[in-house]
Design an enzyme around this catalytic site. Sequence first.
Site, mmCIF file in Angstrom:
data_model
loop_
_atom_site.group_PDB
_atom_site.id
_atom_site.type_symbol
_atom_site.label_atom_id
_atom_site.label_comp_id
_atom_site.label_asym_id
_atom_site.label_seq_id
_atom_site.Cartn_x
_atom_site.Cartn_y
_atom_site.Cartn_z
ATOM 1 N N PHE A 79 18.079 -118.262 28.356
ATOM 2 C CA PHE A 79 19.430 -118.701 28.731
ATOM 3 C C PHE A 79 20.324 -118.619 27.514
ATOM 4 O O PHE A 79 19.944 -119.054 26.420
ATOM 5 C CB PHE A 79 19.410 -120.138 29.276
ATOM 6 N N TYR A 84 25.971 -120.230 22.835
ATOM 7 C CA TYR A 84 24.630 -119.746 22.512
ATOM 8 C C TYR A 84 24.472 -118.227 22.642
ATOM 9 O O TYR A 84 23.415 -117.693 22.315
ATOM 10 C CB TYR A 84 23.576 -120.483 23.362
ATOM 11 N N ASP A 169 13.528 -120.581 24.660
ATOM 12 C CA ASP A 169 14.881 -120.881 24.182
ATOM 13 C C ASP A 169 15.435 -119.645 23.492
ATOM 14 O O ASP A 169 14.672 -118.798 23.012
ATOM 15 C CB ASP A 169 14.839 -122.035 23.167
ATOM 16 N N ASP A 171 17.645 -119.853 20.813
ATOM 17 C CA ASP A 171 17.951 -120.080 19.396
ATOM 18 C C ASP A 171 16.675 -120.020 18.568
ATOM 19 O O ASP A 171 16.280 -120.973 17.901
ATOM 20 C CB ASP A 171 18.707 -121.396 19.175
ATOM 21 N N HIS A 191 4.041 -128.479 20.563
ATOM 22 C CA HIS A 191 5.278 -128.722 19.815
ATOM 23 C C HIS A 191 4.923 -128.944 18.348
ATOM 24 O O HIS A 191 4.089 -129.802 18.038
ATOM 25 C CB HIS A 191 5.960 -129.960 20.403
ATOM 26 N N GLU A 261 12.002 -131.293 29.013
ATOM 27 C CA GLU A 261 10.752 -131.302 28.240
ATOM 28 C C GLU A 261 9.846 -132.464 28.651
ATOM 29 O O GLU A 261 8.624 -132.317 28.702
ATOM 30 C CB GLU A 261 11.081 -131.380 26.747
ATOM 31 N N ASP A 293 1.785 -133.670 7.645
ATOM 32 C CA ASP A 293 1.420 -133.673 6.240
ATOM 33 C C ASP A 293 1.018 -132.250 5.845
ATOM 34 O O ASP A 293 0.813 -131.377 6.681
ATOM 35 C CB ASP A 293 0.325 -134.705 5.930
#
Length: 312
Positions: A79, A84, A169, A171, A191, A261, A293
Site C-alpha cells: 500500500f 507514502y 509495508d 516503507d 518482529h 498488528e 542486547d
Amino acid sequence: MLGSTSAGMRKGVSKIHGLESIKSSKMVYLQPDVLTPSRKDVLVMTPWLAPIIWEGTFNSAILNEQFWRQNTTIGLTVFSVKSYVIFLKQFLLSAEMYFMVGHRVNYYIFTDRPDYVPHINIQKGRQIIILTVRSYARWEDISMHRMEVISNFSQQRFHREVDYLVCVDVDMKFSDHVGVEILSPLFGTLHPGYCGLSRTDFPYERRPQSQAHIPEDEGDFYYTGAFFGGSVAEVYSLTKACHDAMMFDRVNHIKATRQGESHLNKYLLYHKPFKVLSPEYLWNHNMLQNTWDQQVVNLSSNIKCFRFVTME
Ligand code: 48C
C-alpha cells in the site's frame, strides 16, 4: 497455479506406451548431515514443527527447483497511500534486485495516487498492477483498511492470478535475497523488537473487551504486521478474520493497541503458521537498539530487508 501441471513440469515428462515418467534434473549439493544442525545459536523449529527461516538453514537451489516445477506465481501486495508514494521507487527497485528473483511476480500496488507510481523497468515474468484505493485522513485507518482490501481482492482476483501472496509495508527496502524459502500456506515474521522477550512483555492487546485480546499466559511470538503471507486462500481467511474482528471492535468502541498488528497476532496464535520468518526478514535498527542486547543482534548473519524510520 498450485497443483496444476505446469509448463516447467511438462518439460521433463516422457511417454512410453501411455505411461509417463518424470525426468528430474540432476542437482549436486552437500548431503544433509543428521548429526550437524544447520544453526546451533537460534531456534530453527517451533514447537508445532514449523521451520523458523534463518540464513544458513536452507538451500535456495533445491527450493528454487521445487517452486519452478510448480510454475509458482507470487503476488507482492503493498500500500502506498498519500505521502507514502515516495517510498515506492526504492521499494520496487530493491524488489527487482532481491525479491523472488527468477520467479513469476505480480506487484499489486494499492494507491490513491496512480499517477505517482514510478515507471521502472522490470524483469521478464514480472508485472506491476496498480489498484486504486481510497485514502483515509488518519494513518491508522489507512493501515487498518489494508486487511479489508486484501481480503476483497483475494476473493475477487488474486486467487485467479497468483499462488501465494506476500503482504508488506512500503516503507522498507530489500537488502538481500528474499526467495521462495519464505513460501508456505501461512507464514508470519518475528518482529525484530520483541524477539528475545518473554510473552508477558509482548505488546499484545490485553483488554478482554477487544477481539484481539490475548491472555497473559498465552502467546508464541510477537509477529510484525509489516510482513506476512501464504496461499491466497489462507491470506483471504487471515485478512477477512482480522477485518471482521476490527469491525466488531469498532462497534464496541474499542481499538486494539497496535490495530491490525494486534489482530494479526491473535490470528496467528490460534492458526499456527507453517513457516516463521526470522527477524532477518524485517530488520529495524531503531527497535533493536532499544530492546535487544548485543548478543541477540549478533545472531543475524544476513539482513534481507530493513525498515525505514516511518512517518506517522
Ligand atoms: O500507504 C500508507 N500511507 C500512510 O499514510 C500510512 C500508511 N501507509 C501504509 O501502511 C504503508 O504501506 C505503510 O508501510 C503501512 C504501515 N503503516 C506505517 O508504517 C505507519 N507509519 C505506522
